[in-house]
Design an enzyme around this catalytic site. Structure first.
Site, PDB file in Angstrom:
ATOM      1  N   TYR A 165     -21.049 -13.475  13.160  1.00 14.57           N
ATOM      2  CA  TYR A 165     -20.716 -14.685  12.595  1.00 14.57           C
ATOM      3  C   TYR A 165     -21.946 -15.947  12.660  1.00 14.57           C
ATOM      4  CZ  TYR A 165     -16.165 -12.457  13.328  1.00 14.57           C
ATOM      5  OH  TYR A 165     -15.171 -11.918  12.924  1.00 14.57           O
ATOM      6  N   PHE A 209      -7.485  -9.330   8.973  1.00 15.26           N
ATOM      7  CA  PHE A 209      -7.488  -9.030   7.399  1.00 15.26           C
ATOM      8  C   PHE A 209      -5.418  -8.929   7.135  1.00 15.26           C
ATOM      9  CE2 PHE A 209      -8.084  -6.701   3.446  1.00 15.26           C
ATOM     10  CZ  PHE A 209      -8.895  -7.941   2.816  1.00 15.26           C
ATOM     11  N   LEU A 222      -4.396 -11.331   5.790  1.00  6.38           N
ATOM     12  CA  LEU A 222      -3.202 -12.117   4.505  1.00  6.38           C
ATOM     13  C   LEU A 222      -4.516 -11.545   3.430  1.00  6.38           C
ATOM     14  CD1 LEU A 222      -4.006 -15.579   5.368  1.00  6.38           C
ATOM     15  CD2 LEU A 222      -1.414 -14.017   5.053  1.00  6.38           C
ATOM     16  N   GLY A 223      -4.670  -9.913   2.692  1.00  7.21           N
ATOM     17  CA  GLY A 223      -5.209  -9.216   1.971  1.00  7.21           C
ATOM     18  C   GLY A 223      -4.884  -7.434   1.802  1.00  7.21           C
ATOM     19  N   THR A 277      -1.415  -4.776  -3.773  1.00 11.47           N
ATOM     20  CA  THR A 277      -0.911  -4.759  -4.921  1.00 11.47           C
ATOM     21  C   THR A 277      -0.892  -5.648  -5.149  1.00 11.47           C
ATOM     22  OG1 THR A 277       0.737  -3.295  -4.455  1.00 11.47           O
ATOM     23  CG2 THR A 277      -1.369  -2.082  -3.828  1.00 11.47           C
ATOM     24  N   PRO A 278      -0.912  -5.678  -6.945  1.00 10.81           N
ATOM     25  CA  PRO A 278       0.130  -6.269  -7.254  1.00 10.81           C
ATOM     26  C   PRO A 278       1.488  -6.457  -7.196  1.00 10.81           C
ATOM     27  CG  PRO A 278      -1.929  -5.774  -9.179  1.00 10.81           C
ATOM     28  CD  PRO A 278      -1.821  -4.584  -8.256  1.00 10.81           C
ATOM     29  N   LEU A 279       2.699  -5.329  -7.114  1.00  8.04           N
ATOM     30  CA  LEU A 279       3.257  -4.975  -7.108  1.00  8.04           C
ATOM     31  C   LEU A 279       3.834  -5.823  -5.289  1.00  8.04           C
ATOM     32  CD1 LEU A 279       6.437  -3.856  -7.858  1.00  8.04           C
ATOM     33  CD2 LEU A 279       5.528  -1.790  -6.996  1.00  8.04           C
TER      34      LEU A 279
END
Length: 293
Positions: free
Chosen positions: A66, A215, A217-218, A221-223
């Site tokens: 990192y 990951f 929090l990612g 989809t919009p739904l």
């Protein structure tokens, strides 16, 4: 400063005496844009780390690739000499190209160099946990991991590494790894919407092996985002707090390492550990998972 008395409870890593609070901190975002170069605000990065530890976080996830090197150097500047209870977990198996690309680095010498880089930049004589990172960018790929893990096991026997973990692996690769060394944790992609590892998590729990989702929090989809927002509104929380709380309630062996470079966002993440989702909310969120691959 945030006072925090409940960070999701604690978990003892398998085959070890290491006890960590279930809500930890992921340090990747302390580096500059695209996880490259120094942070935009070094003093702010230091404040985030110090506040996390003051609030009770004792599990920090990092890697020397990192930055590269930057994140570990910031951790050292902020926290060294480290509190006795702090567990710093790092990972090896990749390096950064000059074009900011992520390149597999699994040869014997690359792994040896990576462990020594982590030791030097963190200011440690021994790494508490080192995860071997394999697979594709966001998901595992089948194949033997015996050769690279054997290198790490040799470094473990030399006293440079205390415990070993795996990142981006399948259950078959875990079984192969356990013939070489004891494994204390697995880091894979998993969240409320991406749940390919449901059975894997349950199997790890039966062995008291920690599962650390990256990951978290990612990729919604919009739904799915709408469902999270609706649940959050009913509870007076943010959608991301609900997503983190769901993970903590999913299984007792799940440890969280959400990352941020913002003190305000850090506080929001830590508060998610106090959020109890009622059964009807859990059932609704369980239903939004995408198809398993």
């Amino acid at each position: 400063m945030t006072e925090q008395t409940n960070l999701g409870g604690s978990f003892t890593l398998a085959h070890s005496s290491l006890i960590v609070n279930r809500m930890g901190y992921g340090a990747m975002q302390l580096a500059g844009p695209e996880v490259w170069g120094p942070p935009r605000d070094l003093n702010g990065a230091i404040r985030v780390l110090r506040e996390a530890v003051e609030a009770g976080v004792n599990h920090i996830d990092t890697s020397d690739y990192y930055g590269p090197h930057v994140t570990n150097q910031v951790i050292k500047q902020a926290l060294h000499p480290y509190p006795d209870a702090l567990v710093i977990v790092t990972k090896v198996g990749a390096r950064r190209g000059a074009d900011k690309s992520w390149i597999p680095a699994l040869s014997r010498q690359e792994l040896i160099d990576a462990v020594h880089d982590n030791l030097r930049n963190l200011g440690l004589d021994r790494l508490a946990v080192v995860n071997l990172r394999v697979g594709e960018v966001m998901r595992p790929s089948e194949g033997s991991i015996e050769e690279p893990l054997t290198v790490l096991a040799e470094l473990q026997h030399q006293g440079l590494v205390r415990h070993l973990g795996l990142s981006n692996v399948t259950s078959r690769q875990l079984a192969e790894a356990q013939k070489i060394s004891q494994i204390v944790c697995v880091q894979n992609l998993y969240n409320v919407a991406h749940r390919d590892d449901d059975a894997f998590i349950d199997g790890l729990a039966s062995q008291n092996i920690a599962y650390v989702p990256f990951f978290p929090l990612g990729g919604f989809t919009p739904l799915q985002s709408t469902a999270l927002a609706t649940a959050a509104a009913s509870l007076g929380a943010t959608p991301m707090q609900v997503a983190l709380a769901w993970l903590l309630q999913r299984a007792a062996n799940i440890l969280l390492i959400p990352g941020t470079s913002s003190v305000e966002h850090l506080r929001e993440n830590l508060e998610a550990a106090t959020l109890q989702l009622p059964p009807e909310t859990l059932a609704e969120l369980d239903s939004i998972a995408g198809p398993k691959k």
